[in-house]
Design a protein around this motif. Structure first.
Motif, PDB file in Angstrom:
ATOM      1  N   ILE A  42     -33.285  68.237  21.246  1.00 23.53           N
ATOM      2  CA  ILE A  42     -34.692  67.884  21.446  1.00 23.53           C
ATOM      3  C   ILE A  42     -34.763  66.360  21.866  1.00 23.53           C
ATOM      4  O   ILE A  42     -35.798  65.775  22.891  1.00 23.53           O
ATOM      5  CB  ILE A  42     -35.565  68.086  20.084  1.00 23.53           C
ATOM      6  N   CYS A  43     -34.166  65.431  21.097  1.00 23.80           N
ATOM      7  CA  CYS A  43     -34.076  64.097  21.451  1.00 23.80           C
ATOM      8  C   CYS A  43     -32.824  63.505  20.577  1.00 23.80           C
ATOM      9  O   CYS A  43     -32.468  64.097  19.745  1.00 23.80           O
ATOM     10  CB  CYS A  43     -35.418  63.451  20.826  1.00 23.80           C
ATOM     11  N   PRO A  69     -42.679  65.273  23.426  1.00 23.45           N
ATOM     12  CA  PRO A  69     -41.485  64.374  23.920  1.00 23.45           C
ATOM     13  C   PRO A  69     -41.612  62.840  23.946  1.00 23.45           C
ATOM     14  O   PRO A  69     -42.866  62.361  24.272  1.00 23.45           O
ATOM     15  CB  PRO A  69     -41.253  65.017  25.293  1.00 23.45           C
ATOM     16  N   TYR A  81     -44.449  68.480  18.145  1.00 24.40           N
ATOM     17  CA  TYR A  81     -43.768  67.719  18.599  1.00 24.40           C
ATOM     18  C   TYR A  81     -44.301  67.489  20.137  1.00 24.40           C
ATOM     19  O   TYR A  81     -44.366  68.079  20.878  1.00 24.40           O
ATOM     20  CB  TYR A  81     -42.508  68.144  18.643  1.00 24.40           C
ATOM     21  N   LEU A 110     -37.835  67.031  13.748  1.00 28.22           N
ATOM     22  CA  LEU A 110     -37.548  68.683  13.509  1.00 28.22           C
ATOM     23  C   LEU A 110     -38.655  69.397  12.933  1.00 28.22           C
ATOM     24  O   LEU A 110     -39.212  70.519  13.218  1.00 28.22           O
ATOM     25  CB  LEU A 110     -36.241  68.872  12.664  1.00 28.22           C
ATOM     26  N   TYR A 153     -41.596  69.331  15.232  1.00 31.22           N
ATOM     27  CA  TYR A 153     -41.129  70.701  16.275  1.00 31.22           C
ATOM     28  C   TYR A 153     -41.399  71.974  15.938  1.00 31.22           C
ATOM     29  O   TYR A 153     -42.058  72.881  16.566  1.00 31.22           O
ATOM     30  CB  TYR A 153     -39.781  70.488  16.582  1.00 31.22           C
TER      31      TYR A 153
END
Length: 357
Positions: A16-17, A39, A37, A29, A32
């Motif tokens: 995710i990152c 970006p 979430y 998390l 997300y």
């Protein structure tokens, strides 16, 4: 969880990152999985450390609560018809201590549930009007049984709306597409009517006489509009022809109606079931043949026939379908038209003076 390509080889999932601390990772998390979430949001967490974590913790808590609510809503929405019924039944009959329901009321609810077994395993929130209507249309039982099912639908949807299981009441327009078959019974005899008139000061006899000379169903008397100025009843249920119908108050029972309204505030202050019990006790104690409240309706119909009340007006006052397109569409009748017909009925064993208002 691992993912695989078309050849069955394990493929690492794209990150995710990337973050530089466990706390930031947990925040990302949580966001997300909560669907929050965006970006690059991890860059807003820069500078979060063991000495300054309040903002991150608040974000985690907010996202976690959102996930919990979503999970709870998903659980609610996933309940079956049977599961919602069990909750509704407990909520109505066991948790509500403000009312005491009769055993017959409980049994009626249980029987109605049993008679819509086709829905038991269905997800309640997925049901629509056509699903409910089909249960009624496919029912091979008597009209009264279909009424119980329809009532159960309405009450379950009221409960489901309170619990936010559904957003709309799909039972609102469910209807019974067949004639009422509960029109059997035995009218009161002339001898019985004489006894009732003689004992008209008794509240049970009083109500029986009102019912015998107006023809509504027992349950309909609880919510009738009683107009003591223009002397008519208005109300009714069950069928399209029966809803909100008008029946003039016969001069013979006007004093009884006025007395009852003044004393009790309404024609039937107790439940229909309570009146049935009182009626049974009254008839037995007065040596009269046993009857049901519905027999009063048959008495009214029989009196109309005996004294020559126009057939279509008799049907109008009883709430029966006319079965005639001309009368249904063009047969408009005023209260006074109906009054002239109902006044044809003679009151047995009652002095003429007592028949005036």
């Amino acid at each position: 969880m691992k993912e695989f390509d078309d050849d069955g080889n394990a493929v690492s999932r794209k990150a995710i990152c990337y973050v530089d601390s466990w706390l930031k990772g947990f925040a990302v998390l949580t966001a997300y999985h909560a669907g929050n979430y965006v970006p690059g949001m991890e860059r807003g967490l820069e500078g979060a450390n063991t000495a300054s974590v309040d903002g991150v913790l608040r974000a985690i808590l907010s996202d976690y609560n959102q996930m919990a609510r979503a999970d709870q809503e998903s659980t609610q929405k996933g309940k079956t018809f049977a599961e919602v019924y069990e909750e509704y039944y407990s909520w109505k009959y066991e948790q509500d201590k403000s009312r005491k329901y009769s055993e017959s009321s409980r049994r009626s609810t249980q029987v109605a549930f049993k008679n819509c077994a086709v829905l038991h395993g269905r997800i309640f929130a997925d049901l629509r009007h056509n699903d409910l209507q089909k249960v009624i249309d496919d029912c091979k039982l008597k009209y009264a049984s279909m009424e119980l099912i329809k009532t159960l639908f309405k009450q379950m949807y009221a409960y489901a709306e309170i619990q936010e299981i559904v957003d709309k009441d799909y039972s609102a327009h469910v209807r019974i597409n067949k004639p009422d078959d509960d029109e059997h019974g035995v009218p009161f005899s002339d001898a019985d009517l004489k006894k009732l008139w003689k004992d008209k000061s008794d509240p049970v006899a009083e109500m029986l006489l009102i019912m015998c000379y107006s023809g509504y169903r027992i349950g309909e008397y609880r919510n009738l509009t009683v107009n003591l100025q223009d002397w008519y009843f208005q109300g009714g249920s069950k069928t399209a022809a029966g809803k909100n119908r008008i029946v003039p108050i016969h001069t013979g029972i006007r004093s009884l109606v006025r007395k009852r309204i003044k004393r009790d505030g309404k024609l039937l202050p107790d439940t229909a079931q309570t009146f049935r019990k009182d009626m049974k006790t009254y008839l037995a104690s007065h040596g009269m043949e046993m009857h049901t409240p519905h027999d009063c309706r048959h008495t009214f119909s029989a009196l109309c026939e005996r004294y020559g009340v126009a057939e279509n007006d008799r049907k109008r006052m009883l709430g029966h379908a006319l079965g005639d397109v001309t009368n249904n569409v063009y047969g408009h009748r005023t209260v006074e038209d109906l009054r002239s017909e109902i006044e044809k009925i003679k009151i047995c064993c009652q002095p003429v003076a007592n028949r005036k208002n």
